[in-house]
Design an enzyme around this catalytic site. Structure first.
Site, mmCIF file in Angstrom:
data_model
loop_
_atom_site.group_PDB
_atom_site.id
_atom_site.type_symbol
_atom_site.label_atom_id
_atom_site.label_comp_id
_atom_site.label_asym_id
_atom_site.label_seq_id
_atom_site.Cartn_x
_atom_site.Cartn_y
_atom_site.Cartn_z
ATOM 1 N N ASP A 148 1.790 -1.173 11.938
ATOM 2 C CA ASP A 148 0.352 -1.476 11.410
ATOM 3 C C ASP A 148 -0.286 -3.168 11.628
ATOM 4 O O ASP A 148 -1.187 -3.422 11.481
ATOM 5 C CB ASP A 148 0.206 -1.623 10.283
ATOM 6 C CG ASP A 148 0.009 -0.131 9.653
ATOM 7 O OD1 ASP A 148 -0.206 0.997 10.342
ATOM 8 O OD2 ASP A 148 0.650 0.238 7.832
ATOM 9 N N GLY A 199 -5.690 8.098 5.276
ATOM 10 C CA GLY A 199 -4.533 8.764 6.159
ATOM 11 C C GLY A 199 -3.577 9.312 5.145
ATOM 12 O O GLY A 199 -2.485 10.018 5.381
ATOM 13 N N GLN A 226 4.334 9.051 7.073
ATOM 14 C CA GLN A 226 3.900 10.570 6.975
ATOM 15 C C GLN A 226 4.269 11.705 6.495
ATOM 16 O O GLN A 226 3.858 12.392 5.727
ATOM 17 C CB GLN A 226 2.230 9.692 7.159
ATOM 18 C CG GLN A 226 1.613 8.212 6.861
ATOM 19 C CD GLN A 226 0.311 7.939 7.356
ATOM 20 O OE1 GLN A 226 -0.265 9.249 7.516
ATOM 21 N NE2 GLN A 226 -0.343 7.123 7.381
ATOM 22 N N LYS A 247 -5.067 6.384 14.366
ATOM 23 C CA LYS A 247 -5.068 5.381 13.580
ATOM 24 C C LYS A 247 -6.415 5.712 12.654
ATOM 25 O O LYS A 247 -7.087 6.586 13.458
ATOM 26 C CB LYS A 247 -4.249 3.671 13.586
ATOM 27 C CG LYS A 247 -2.773 3.594 13.617
ATOM 28 C CD LYS A 247 -1.984 4.130 12.520
ATOM 29 C CE LYS A 247 -0.383 4.333 12.776
ATOM 30 N NZ LYS A 247 0.207 4.947 11.659
ATOM 31 N N SER A 262 6.853 8.848 12.145
ATOM 32 C CA SER A 262 5.947 8.725 11.186
ATOM 33 C C SER A 262 6.306 8.704 10.270
ATOM 34 O O SER A 262 7.076 10.128 9.574
ATOM 35 C CB SER A 262 4.918 10.056 11.476
ATOM 36 O OG SER A 262 3.775 10.118 10.402
ATOM 37 N N LYS A 317 0.648 -1.344 -0.087
ATOM 38 C CA LYS A 317 0.476 -0.096 -0.045
ATOM 39 C C LYS A 317 1.118 1.432 0.075
ATOM 40 O O LYS A 317 0.608 2.507 -0.526
ATOM 41 C CB LYS A 317 -1.175 -0.008 1.176
ATOM 42 C CG LYS A 317 -1.782 1.122 1.281
ATOM 43 C CD LYS A 317 -3.114 0.382 2.300
ATOM 44 C CE LYS A 317 -2.734 0.578 3.491
ATOM 45 N NZ LYS A 317 -2.331 1.931 4.085
ATOM 46 N N ARG A 332 -6.780 1.883 18.049
ATOM 47 C CA ARG A 332 -6.394 0.634 17.587
ATOM 48 C C ARG A 332 -6.278 -0.248 19.380
ATOM 49 O O ARG A 332 -6.755 -1.319 19.179
ATOM 50 C CB ARG A 332 -5.579 0.352 16.671
ATOM 51 C CG ARG A 332 -5.681 0.641 15.301
ATOM 52 C CD ARG A 332 -4.765 0.514 14.315
ATOM 53 N NE ARG A 332 -5.564 -0.003 13.118
ATOM 54 C CZ ARG A 332 -4.242 0.905 11.972
ATOM 55 N NH1 ARG A 332 -3.183 -0.031 11.213
ATOM 56 N NH2 ARG A 332 -5.660 0.281 10.962
HETATM 57 C C1 S3P Z 1 2.122 4.951 6.041
HETATM 58 C C2 S3P Z 1 2.878 5.101 7.281
HETATM 59 C C3 S3P Z 1 2.360 4.572 9.232
HETATM 60 C C4 S3P Z 1 1.570 3.185 8.593
HETATM 61 C C5 S3P Z 1 0.294 3.857 7.059
HETATM 62 C C6 S3P Z 1 1.148 3.948 6.154
HETATM 63 C C7 S3P Z 1 2.508 5.309 4.871
HETATM 64 O O1 S3P Z 1 1.997 6.186 9.543
HETATM 65 O O2 S3P Z 1 0.431 3.549 9.821
HETATM 66 O O3 S3P Z 1 -0.182 2.474 7.011
HETATM 67 O O4 S3P Z 1 2.605 4.883 3.144
HETATM 68 O O5 S3P Z 1 3.669 6.352 5.002
HETATM 69 P P1 S3P Z 1 2.209 6.924 9.814
HETATM 70 O O6 S3P Z 1 2.705 7.558 9.090
HETATM 71 O O7 S3P Z 1 1.053 8.067 11.045
HETATM 72 O O8 S3P Z 1 2.916 5.789 10.727
#
Ligand code: S3P
Length: 444
Positions: free
Chosen positions: A325, A99, A174, A352, A172, A27, A356
């Site tokens: 995750d 997210g 993200q 999340k 994070s 993903k 969770r």
């Molecule tokens: C992700 C980062 C994670 C993860 C999410 C995918 C990504 O989140 O939980 O399913 O692709 O960068 P966080 O960066 O908020 O930890």
């Protein structure tokens, strides 16, 4: 995309699980393939893309930003508009449940001189966005959202962006990725500093697309430096299979008596593989077969067999980012181990797709398992192999991983477990029900 009517699903106790589980594409890498493809000049070709709703929503968003995204045969083709070439979308960008989608898009668009309004489903509209809009303000972007920094939110992009230097307060990927994507269209060097390493797909893929990205380990942590305004070159990408999706058939095999399942071609990037190490530490019969390197990353076929001798452990908190995750499904395995499994340093689990820790604690308790929890920790008392009473209906709160975790739990419980809504599974693992059914699961 907005969420349709809820659809309950029950997992009844299953016989041995056997066979091969070909899980979908990663993903995280799928989102990034579409976003970076749209920011390159020319045609990026992607195979193995996860066709889950989260990624499809990102594809639609990139079209709204001016890129062409279409599927021809098995290949997704992205005609990119180049760094700085995104266009103002004509409508609100709806990221559905994702997210990752919304935060990465906010970053990519924030250094363009136009405004974008973002929204999502009821889950995404509860999640905190200030963690991304705070660093985006350093580039000159301004955010106007609901109270608490929630969606819907409009970001007024910076017409003359300046590069940023930002130390992420929480681990994070993200946040890190949003800052790096914003840095693409800022002149000079953008720097992100993270105390703990999080998944590094953005860094690897940005380099693959031709950006200059330097990573140094210093006293401050990982210091990632991106040189802004590169010309990104289109790529041909084969998306590896998702270790976070592999976790479900692997864990099911460990707890359903007599099982022996092979999950081929799983990427074992160290920033993602924490669950598998943890399961091995617990005594799981989990082996890496045909370990090899593909595209510079370790890849293996995972073989998981029923493991009646697993012990509860304290999961090292510094491993959290590499398995963030996977805590929900780990807690299901922990219920079948002997002794207590302790998970600390995991406050991120509370923000999340749902809280969770709370969702798993409430559901596991309803299934007869003792769980204790606090702000950033939780503990599960294992009852030993095959002794989860089950028999409950649990709420999944629009969270795909909560739904899949309880369906796996139901496969190994004394009585079946029902999830109140299985539809969120389509966000990340649309073939979950069929794939588990082929292994021997009894869903209905
Ligand atoms: C992700 C980062 C994670 C993860 C999410 C995918 C990504 O989140 O939980 O399913 O692709 O960068 P966080 O960066 O908020 O930890």
């Amino acid at each position: 995309m907005s969420h349709g009517p809820a659809s309950p699903l029950t997992a009844r106790p299953a016989g041995p699980l056997t066979g091969e589980a070909h899980v979908p594409g990663d993903k995280s890498i799928s989102h990034r393939s579409l976003i970076l493809g749209a920011m390159a000049v020319g045609e990026t070709r992607v195979t193995g893309l996860l066709e889950g709703q989260d990624v499809l929503d990102t594809g639609k968003a990139m079209q709204a930003f001016g890129a062409q995204v279409e599927k021809q045969g098995d290949t997704w083709i992205v005609q990119g508009v180049g760094v700085g070439g995104l266009l103002e979308p004509k409508d609100v960008i709806d990221c559905g449940n994702s997210g990752t989608g919304v935060r990465l898009l906010m970053g990519a668009a924030a250094t363009h001189g136009f405004s974008v309004t973002y929204t999502g489903d009821a889950s995404l509209r509860k999640r905190p966005m200030a963690r991304v809009t705070d660093p985006l303000a350093l580039f000159g972007a301004r955010a106007y959202g609901r109270s608490g920094g929630r969606l819907p939110m409009t970001i007024v992009g910076a017409a003359s962006p300046v590069p940023a230097r930002y130390a992420t307060p929480v681990a994070s990927a993200q946040i890190k990725s949003a800052v790096l994507l914003a840095g693409l269209n800022a002149p000079g060097e953008t720097v992100v500093i993270e105390r703990e390493a999080t998944r590094d797909h953005s860094e690897r893929m940005l380099r693959g697309f031709g950006a200059e990205v330097d990573v140094q380990q210093t006293n401050e942590g990982h210091v990632i430096t991106l040189v802004g305004q590169p010309e990104l070159r289109p790529q041909t990408i084969q998306v590896p299979r998702d270790p976070s999706s592999a976790a479900f058939p692997v864990c099911a095999a460990l707890i359903v008596p007599g099982s022996d399942v092979l999950v081929p071609n799983i990427g074992l990037n160290p920033t993602r593989a924490g669950l598998f190490q943890t399961l091995k530490d617990m005594g799981a019969d989990l082996t890496y077969e045909n370990l090899r390197e593909e595209g510079g990353e370790p890849v293996a076929d995972l073989r998981a067999r029923f493991s009646p001798d697993m012990q509860g452990i304290e999961v090292p908190p510094d491993r959290a980012a590499s398995m963030i995750d996977e805590y929900p499904i780990l807690s299901v395995v922990a219920a079948h181990a002997t002794g207590t499994t302790v998970m600390r340093g995991v406050s991120e689990l509370r923000v999340k797709e749902c809280d969770r820790i709370d969702a798993m604690a409430v559901g596991l308790r309803a299934c007869g398992i003792t769980v204790r929890d606090g702000a950033d920790w939780w503990e599960v008392d294992g009852r030993g192999p095959g002794d989860m009473p089950g028999g409950a209906t649990v709420a999944v709160h629009l969270d795909h991983r909560i739904a899949m975790s309880f369906l796996v739990a139901g496969m190994a419980a004394n009585k079946g477990i029902t999830v109140d809504d299985a539809t969120p599974i389509a966000t990340s693992f649309p073939i979950f029900k069929a794939l588990m059914g082929d292994l021997g699961a009894d869903f209905g």
